[in-house]
Each structure stands twice: as structure tokens, then as C-alpha cells.
Design a protein around this motif. Structure first.
Motif, PDB file in Angstrom:
ATOM      1  N   SER A   1       1.038  -0.986   0.095  1.00 37.61           N
ATOM      2  CA  SER A   1       0.233   0.173  -0.156  1.00 37.61           C
ATOM      3  C   SER A   1       0.532   1.681   0.289  1.00 37.61           C
ATOM      4  O   SER A   1       1.932   1.391   0.465  1.00 37.61           O
ATOM      5  CB  SER A   1      -1.142  -0.221   1.215  1.00 37.61           C
TER       6      SER A   1
ATOM      7  N   LYS B   1      -1.587   8.795   4.471  1.00 37.19           N
ATOM      8  CA  LYS B   1      -1.412   7.552   3.007  1.00 37.19           C
ATOM      9  C   LYS B   1      -1.095   6.492   4.182  1.00 37.19           C
ATOM     10  O   LYS B   1       0.426   6.952   4.259  1.00 37.19           O
ATOM     11  CB  LYS B   1      -0.839   7.796   2.024  1.00 37.19           C
ATOM     12  N   GLU B   2      -1.350   5.033   4.029  1.00 32.07           N
ATOM     13  CA  GLU B   2      -0.935   3.914   5.102  1.00 32.07           C
ATOM     14  C   GLU B   2       0.331   3.479   3.889  1.00 32.07           C
ATOM     15  O   GLU B   2      -0.038   3.006   2.714  1.00 32.07           O
ATOM     16  CB  GLU B   2      -1.545   3.752   5.113  1.00 32.07           C
TER      17      GLU B   2
ATOM     18  N   GLU C   1      -6.877   3.381  -2.643  1.00 33.71           N
ATOM     19  CA  GLU C   1      -5.773   3.451  -1.538  1.00 33.71           C
ATOM     20  C   GLU C   1      -5.360   4.453  -1.134  1.00 33.71           C
ATOM     21  O   GLU C   1      -5.285   5.681  -0.660  1.00 33.71           O
ATOM     22  CB  GLU C   1      -4.586   2.733  -1.691  1.00 33.71           C
ATOM     23  N   ASN C   2      -5.312   5.751  -3.036  1.00 33.48           N
ATOM     24  CA  ASN C   2      -4.745   7.246  -2.593  1.00 33.48           C
ATOM     25  C   ASN C   2      -5.644   8.224  -3.250  1.00 33.48           C
ATOM     26  O   ASN C   2      -5.179   9.519  -3.096  1.00 33.48           O
ATOM     27  CB  ASN C   2      -3.873   7.130  -3.614  1.00 33.48           C
TER      28      ASN C   2
ATOM     29  N   TYR D   1     -13.242  -3.169   0.016  1.00 37.09           N
ATOM     30  CA  TYR D   1     -11.850  -2.051   0.075  1.00 37.09           C
ATOM     31  C   TYR D   1     -11.794  -0.786   0.704  1.00 37.09           C
ATOM     32  O   TYR D   1     -10.360  -0.902   0.825  1.00 37.09           O
ATOM     33  CB  TYR D   1     -11.285  -2.539  -1.093  1.00 37.09           C
TER      34      TYR D   1
ATOM     35  N   ASN E   1      -9.896   1.593   3.292  1.00 33.50           N
ATOM     36  CA  ASN E   1      -9.083   2.832   3.635  1.00 33.50           C
ATOM     37  C   ASN E   1      -9.396   3.762   4.364  1.00 33.50           C
ATOM     38  O   ASN E   1      -8.890   4.137   5.076  1.00 33.50           O
ATOM     39  CB  ASN E   1      -9.108   2.483   2.172  1.00 33.50           C
TER      40      ASN E   1
ATOM     41  N   CYS F   1      -7.470   5.407   8.162  1.00 30.88           N
ATOM     42  CA  CYS F   1      -7.465   6.993   8.085  1.00 30.88           C
ATOM     43  C   CYS F   1      -8.133   7.938   8.624  1.00 30.88           C
ATOM     44  O   CYS F   1      -7.448   8.078  10.343  1.00 30.88           O
ATOM     45  CB  CYS F   1      -7.782   7.423   6.463  1.00 30.88           C
TER      46      CYS F   1
END
Length: 314
Positions: free
Chosen positions: A88, A127-128, A230-231, A268, A272, A276
Motif C-alpha cells: 500500500s 497515506k498508509e 488507496e490514494n 476495500y 482504507n 485513515c
């Protein structure tokens, strides 16, 4: 674990690198031999980095989150052979020896060999980042050579030049699933835990070095979907908009995403956002700002989703 009670060149090298990047990671005591654990400095973010030396194979794991853009420069002191699986986040890496710059987006694999010299890594804020690293010595290369493994991974390590860095896609869903499984194994507390972790790492290496690298290859549409989720999770994301962005119809996207990740797109995305949210709330950010920052227009709805996900209120 033949090397369990010997000095570890991998851990020593890891410590040298950490000293070069300052006080970003803090040492933590481990009850086990050849296990080095670090926690992220709370002034910079949170998370952990750990490394286990099993002799022929050294396993590194890390998951962290930073509060501000971060740049780390370090020179690896030893010649090494290694595989890094970025699960990730996005890393921007500059190799000063070759003056080459890489933008490495998850999910992605980095193959490393030789003395790569000074490298600078630029990390994104909020961001992880999570990754697995597998480092090995000459004896592991001899195993590859003796078995004549016909894979891109083996060919990279057994061919010239002697120093190189290469990025490739994760070859199949089994590799992706096993890497996530290894990442999520808790830090070892006993010798039994070490056996479990070593077994999981060896299974991952076996999958990477197997002859069936082209079977079940992860479609680019799934990789692109993972990157967006994810972003860009703070944006309004729907199956329809995702399908248009990655160039596939909605039904097919939902089907293959579940097949390759084991999760629905909605779950999913939720994971995320909730990760966060939890981190931002720990930092003292208000509930209203957190809701807005991760893509919820209604604070009340966010609180309801948060409580349902974590089983406690925010």
C-alpha cells in the motif's frame, strides 16, 4: 532457523540505515534472538518496522503512516539480494548512483541486487504505507540455480549486471494474498511464533520463484483500482466511475476485483477510509474534519459507519 543465535548482517545493516535517517524510528525491545523491532516516532507519524533473520532468509515487515511529507536518505552498507513487495502507498525513490528516479505504486514488487549506494525515498503524507521485504544470501541463489527455476525473479538474480534494481507487477493473486497474510501476522513473541512466520515467508518465496508466474496474472484494471481506492478514497467513488477510469464494465470489475483481492470494492474502500479516520482521530483532528477529509459529507453518517466498523463510537 539455523542462524537464530548468530550475529545478523541483515539486522546490523538495517540498524546502520536507520541511524542515517535520524530519529524517525524508535527502538523497541524484543524477547527473541535476531528480531529487531522499531516503532515510528510519534512526532512524525505512527506504525512499525521489524526484521527477522532466519539464516538463509531475512524477513522485513512494515506498516506506517506519516503526518507530513518525509524524505529519507541512506546508503546500504552491504552487497545484498532482495525482494520488496509494496502493498500500500506510493514510494518515490531516487538512486543517486545511477541518478535514476522511480515512482513505485502499490501493489508492486522491487527486485534488488548488489550495492545500490545512496538512495533517497520520498514518502507521502496521510497515506498508509505497508511492505514486505525478503533478503537472502548466496546459498539461496545456489538453490535457485540448482533447480533451474524458469521465472523472471530467478533470472534477474542469476544474470548480469551484478548491481541492479527493477520494478515488476505482482505476478498472481496467490502472491498478493500470501504477502498480505505475512504482513498481518502479529510480531513474534515465542519460538513457535517464529516457526509460523518463517513458514509463511518461505511459502511466499516459493510462490514468487515458481514456474507458473503467468497463471492468474493480476489484471491491470485490478491494480489500477487498488491504487485509486488507496490514494483517492477522500473523493466520491462509485463502481460506475471506477469502471470508466480503469476501462472495464461494472459487472466484470466487481467480479475480478473480488477474485484477486478476496474483498468487494466497497469493503476495500471502507477499510482504507476507516484506517485513515482512526489515525486522524488519534491525532486529535475533530470528527467533523475527519468525516470531510475521508469522503463523508455527513458527520452523523460517518459516526454511524465508524461505530459499526470498530464496534465503538468515535
Amino acid at each position: 532457523m539455523s542462524g537464530a543465535f548468530k550475529m545478523s548482517i541483515y539486522i546490523d545493516s538495517h540498524k546502520v540505515v536507520l541511524k542515517q535517517v535520524g530519529d524517525i524510528f524508535l527502538d523497541s525491545c524484543s524477547p527473541l534472538p535476531n528480531h529487531h523491532l522499531n516503532h515510528f516516532n510519534p512526532s512524525d507519524g505512527n506504525g512499525y518496522s521489524e526484521i527477522y533473520d532466519f539464516g538463509k532468509l531475512c524477513v522485513g515487515k512494515g506498516k506506517y503512516w506519516i503526518d507530513h511529507p518525509l524524505q529519507m536518505s541512506a546508503e546500504t552498507p552491504a552487497h545484498s539480494f532482495g525482494i520488496t513487495i509494496l502493498l500500500s502507498g506510493t514510494h518515490h525513490i531516487q538512486n543517486h548512483k545511477s541518478n535514476h528516479k522511480y515512482e513505485i505504486r502499490s501493489p508492486m514488487i522491487i527486485l534488488r541486487k548488489g550495492s545500490l549506494g545512496l538512495q533517497t525515498i520520498h514518502l507521502q503524507e496521510h497515506k498508509e504505507m505497508s511492505l514486505i521485504s525478503l533478503d537472502f544470501n548466496q546459498s539461496f541463489l545456489e538453490i535457485m540455480e540448482s533447480n533451474s527455476l524458469n521465472s523472471d525473479f530467478a533470472n534477474f538474480f542469476l544474470s548480469e549486471p551484478s548491481t541492479a534494481l527493477k520494478t515488476i507487477n505482482i505476478p498472481n493473486k496467490n502472491v498478493l494474498h500470501q504477502a498480505h497474510y505475512l504482513l498481518n501476522i502479529p510480531s513474534a513473541q515465542s519460538s513457535i511464533d517464529l516457526l509460523h512466520l518463517e513458514g509463511a515467508a518461505l511459502e511466499l518465496m516459493s510462490l514468487l520463484l515458481g514456474n507458473n508466474q503467468k497463471s492468474n496474472e493480476i489484471p491491470s484494471s485490478v491494480q489500477r483500482t487498488i491504487f485509486i481506492l488507496e490514494n483517492e478514497f477522500e473523493k466520491k467513488i462509485t463502481i460506475r466511475t471506477l469502471a470508466k477510469q480503469v476501462g472495464i464494465n461494472e459487472c466484470d470489475l466487481k467480479k475480478i476485483f473480488k477474485e484477486y483481492t478476496g474483498k468487494t470494492i466497497g469493503h476495500y474502500l471502507l477499510e482504507n477510509r476507516m484506517r485513515c479516520a482512526q489515525i486522524l482521530l488519534k491525532e486529535g483532528v475533530s470528527i467533523e474534519k475527519v468525516a470531510n477529509q475521508i469522503g463523508y459529507s455527513s458527520t452523523q453518517y460517518f459516526k454511524k459507519i465508524y461505530e459499526r466498523y470498530f464496534s465503538y463510537s468515535c
